[in-house]
Structures are given as structure tokens and as C-alpha cells.
Design an enzyme around this catalytic site. Structure first.
Site, PDB file in Angstrom:
ATOM      1  CG  HIS A  93      -1.996   1.028   1.190  1.00 29.55           C
ATOM      2  ND1 HIS A  93      -3.083   1.048   2.019  1.00 29.55           N
ATOM      3  CD2 HIS A  93      -2.094   2.160   0.448  1.00 29.55           C
ATOM      4  CE1 HIS A  93      -3.835   2.109   1.776  1.00 29.55           C
ATOM      5  NE2 HIS A  93      -3.248   2.813   0.836  1.00 29.55           N
ATOM      6  CD  GLU A 171      -0.237   5.154  -0.878  1.00 28.58           C
ATOM      7  OE1 GLU A 171       0.409   5.260   0.167  1.00 28.58           O
ATOM      8  OE2 GLU A 171      -1.481   5.184  -0.898  1.00 28.58           O
ATOM      9  CG  HIS A 175       0.855   8.907   2.350  1.00 25.60           C
ATOM     10  ND1 HIS A 175       0.118   9.243   3.459  1.00 25.60           N
ATOM     11  CD2 HIS A 175       0.041   8.145   1.574  1.00 25.60           C
ATOM     12  CE1 HIS A 175      -1.095   8.692   3.372  1.00 25.60           C
ATOM     13  NE2 HIS A 175      -1.168   8.019   2.239  1.00 25.60           N
TER      14      HIS A 175
END
Ligand SMILES: *[C@@H]1O[C@H](CO)[C@@H](O)[C@H](O)[C@H]1NC(C)=O
Ligand SMILES: *[C@@H]1O[C@H](CO)[C@@H](O)[C@H](O)[C@H]1NC(C)=O
Ligand SMILES: *[C@@H]1O[C@H](CO)[C@@H](O)[C@H](O)[C@H]1NC(C)=O
Ligand SMILES: *[C@@H]1O[C@H](CO)[C@@H](O)[C@H](O)[C@H]1NC(C)=O
Ligand SMILES: *[C@@H]1O[C@H](CO)[C@@H](O)[C@H](O)[C@H]1NC(C)=O
Length: 310
Positions: A93, A171, A175
Site C-alpha cells: 500500500h 502514495e 504521503h
């Protein structure tokens, strides 16, 4: 092998094959940050003595509660395009920078926004995250000639319902832009465009490789099955007894279908190269502790063996 050697020989002999062309074809640019200044910094785990961390390129700050997150899903929805799951493995993930208290920020640098469908679409202060319309981040990886990295990501970092590259972009932009050790300033004056993106993908793959969830569970007799269920404590005990800490386990369908695992850490040094110390989850499991949990087998045609061929 012979043809490769022949090709090199032709290159070397040809009048255009001066050093620069050979370099261009066979060299791979570095993507690591410049950490020389970190030698002067006191060593401390992230979140454990934040007053000592002055140079945020040396330790993730804030965002020092680092999570390596994985999915277990049974299909991708893009099987027809060859996007399938890796047999005998969970999938990546991401690598998330939670604040020390478990809260987190998203999309911290809109100049590095490569996500075509941002989620959340709006940030605190009513700031809209613009939709990205440029080339996919897979093209960034190709520009850095990281065929090895791209190959690994296409095998283990799999999206559901959209292409893998869209997920990687999400992602990174959500992040990694909130993780101080990937800040542009950390790469020094020689920064090459998208070096930070490649560096983050490398770091995420490295962290993922620490946790072969499928194998850890299988070693405790917990394998995907459409016939039996497992208890939450059985799954937790298996992972805790190998990693030293209790990860977060996520379940869908009202806590009955295993779908996620998050491994928590404080990091000594950079997120790229530092030491990850496992910690118990700060988030309560969404899996039921009173009913059996399904750890489903993948759908037929939704997985492939990725370990045989390069
Ligand atoms: C935190 O670091 C400072 C300066 O490096 C040091 O003086 C202090 O004792 C440390 N605190 C703890 C709790 O380790
Ligand atoms: C947020 O911004 C949008 C347009 O940018 C505006 O329509 C909306 O009223 C704003 N909402 C708040 C709560 O300020
Ligand atoms: C969901 O799980 C809870 C606790 O196990 C249970 O009380 C509730 O009835 C379940 N809801 C549904 C819709 O199955
Ligand atoms: C099981 O879950 C319930 C409801 O979330 C909680 O109150 C209880 O403490 C849990 N039991 C164990 C053994 O974890
Ligand atoms: C196992 O069950 C899941 C959930 O119903 C389903 O999606 C999957 O296709 C099944 N796998 C096999 C091999 O039957």
C-alpha cells in the site's frame, strides 16, 4: 551474452561511441539524498526526543511514526489488461508518515502533486488539491532507467480499479511530500527532477521487504482459504511473534474479511536508510474479535507467479 558483448564492441569501435554515449546508455543516475550534514546530528529515534532533531532531512519530523502498509485483496478489476496480484504475497500500500500522536497530514507540497484524483480533494483551510493531468510517474522511473524498480513495483504494488502508476502517484503526493526526509532541500544543489519520487519508491520497496506477511502467516498455518476462518488473536499472535510488535489489522465487511496490515515504527536516521524499530499499533483493529475472520483465496485468474522470471 555474445550479442551484448558484440554490441559493446561495436559501440566502442564506432566513431560516435565516445565515453559520453557509453555513459548515457549504461549508467543509472543516483537518487539518494545528501546526508553529509547528518553526521553532526545526535542520533535519536523519531518521535522519541524531537527537541534534538534540528535537521529534518536526517529524521522524519514531524511524521516520525512511520507505517509500512499492505493490502490483501482477491482481484484487481483490471485482470483483462494483465494487472494481477502476486501469488503467495500481500501487496504494497505505502509508507506513511503519521505524526507521533497518530494524526497525519496529506498533500504537503502541491508543486509535487502527481495524483490524477486526489483524496482528500480539499485540505484544511479549504485548499483544493489540483488534479494532475501530466505523464504517469512510471515515466519518471523510466527516465531514471530504473527498470529493476519498475519491474518490482508492477509485480508487488498493485492497484484495484485503476492502473498501478496512478496508485504510486497517489502514495507519493499524499504521503511522501509530508515526509521530511524526502523534502527537495535534502537532495542538495544537484537535485535532478523527480529524484525524490524514485527515492521514495525505493524506500517503500525496502520497507515492504521487511514484512513478508504472506509467508509469516503461512508459517503459522494461516493460509488463504474459502472454507475456514481464523481468529483475530491467531493472526495477531503469528505476526507479533515474528516482528516483536502488534501490527494493525484491517477488515472489511463489518470486521469479517481480512484486507489490510499496517506495521508501525520509529526510525533511527533517515526513512530511506535508517533503522526501523517496530512498535505496537496505535489504531484499534477493525477486525472482529468475536467471529471468525475470512482470509480469502484470490479469484481465479487474479494472481500469477512472479518469482520465477525476472
Ligand atoms: C533529548 O536531547 C537533548 C539534547 O540532545 C538532551 O539534552 C536530553 O537529555 C534528551 N532527552 C531525553 C529524554 O533523552
Ligand atoms: C471552499 O472553497 C470553495 C471554492 O474554492 C467555495 O465554493 C466554498 O464556499 C468554500 N467553503 C468554505 C467552507 O469556505
Ligand atoms: C457487525 O458486527 C457487530 C459486532 O460483531 C454486530 O453486533 C452487528 O450486528 C454486525 N452488523 C451487521 C450488519 O452484520
Ligand atoms: C473485543 O472487542 C470488544 C469490542 O470492541 C472489546 O470491548 C473487547 O475488549 C475485545 N476483546 C479482546 C479480548 O480484545
Ligand atoms: C474466495 O472467496 C472470495 C470471496 O467470496 C472470492 O472473491 C474468490 O473468488 C474466491 N476464490 C476462489 C478461488 O474460489
Amino acid at each position: 551474452m555474445a550479442s551484448f558483448a558484440g554490441f559493446v564492441a561495436i559501440l566502442a569501435a564506432s566513431s560516435v561511441a565516445h565515453a559520453s554515449l557509453v555513459d548515457l546508455l549504461f549508467s543509472v543516475p543516483n537518487t539518494y539524498p545528501t546526508l553529509t550534514a547528518c553526521a553532526q546530528e545526535p542520533l535519536t529515534y523519531s518521535c522519541e526526543n524531537t527537541t534534538t532533531i534540528k535537521n529534518t532531512c536526517c529524521s522524519p519530523t514531524p511524521g516520525g511514526l512511520v507505517l509500512q502498509t499492505q493490502f490483501w485483496s482477491t482481484y484487481t478489476g483490471l485482470e483483462g489488461k494483465g494487472q494481477v496480484l502476486p501469488k503467495n504475497s500481500w501487496t504494497i500500500h505505502g509508507l506513511w508518515p503519521d505524526n507521533c500522536d497518530g494524526s497525519f497530514e496529506s498533500y504537503c507540497d502541491l508543486k509535487r502533486q502527481y495524483d490524477p484524483s486526489p483524496s482528500p480533494a480539499t485540505l484544511p483551510g479549504n485548499i483544493t488539491v489540483p488534479k494532475y493531468k501530466g505523464p504517469g510517474v512510471d515515466t519518471f522511473i523510466k527516465e531514471f532507467k530504473r527498470v529493476d524498480l519498475l519491474d518490482y513495483m508492477e509485480k508487488y504494488w498493485i492497484n484495484q480499479g485503476d492502473t498501478n502508476a496512478v496508485f504510486w502517484a497517489h502514495e507519493f503526493s499524499k504521503h511522501a511530500t509530508c515526509t521530511s526526509t524526502f523534502d527537495l532541500a535534502c537532495y542538495g544543489p544537484g537535485y535532478k527532477k523527480n529524484q525524490d519520487v524514485i527515492d521514495f519508491f525505493d524506500a517503500t520497496v525496502r520497507a515492504f521487504k521487511m514484512y513478508p506477511t504472506y509467508d509469516m502467516l503461512a508459517a503459522y498455518g494461516i493460509v488463504p482459504s474459502n472454507k475456514t476462518t481464523y481468529s483475530l488473536s491467531q493472526i495477531q499472535t503469528a505476526l507479533k511473534s515474528q516482528t516483536g510488535a502488534l501490527p494493525y489489522l484491517g477488515c472489511s465487511k463489518n470486521g469479517t474479511v481480512l484486507s489490510e496490515v499496517w506495521y508501525f515504527h520509529h526510525v533511527l536516521g533517515s526513512e530511506q536508510f535508517g533503522h526501523y524499530k517496530t512498535l505496537d499499533t496505535t489504531t484499534k483493529s477493525s477486525c472482529s474479535n468475536s467471529t471468525g475472520i475470512h482470509y480469502y483465496e484470490r479469484s481465479k485468474g487474479s494472481e500469477r507467479e512472479v518469482r520465477l522470471l525476472p
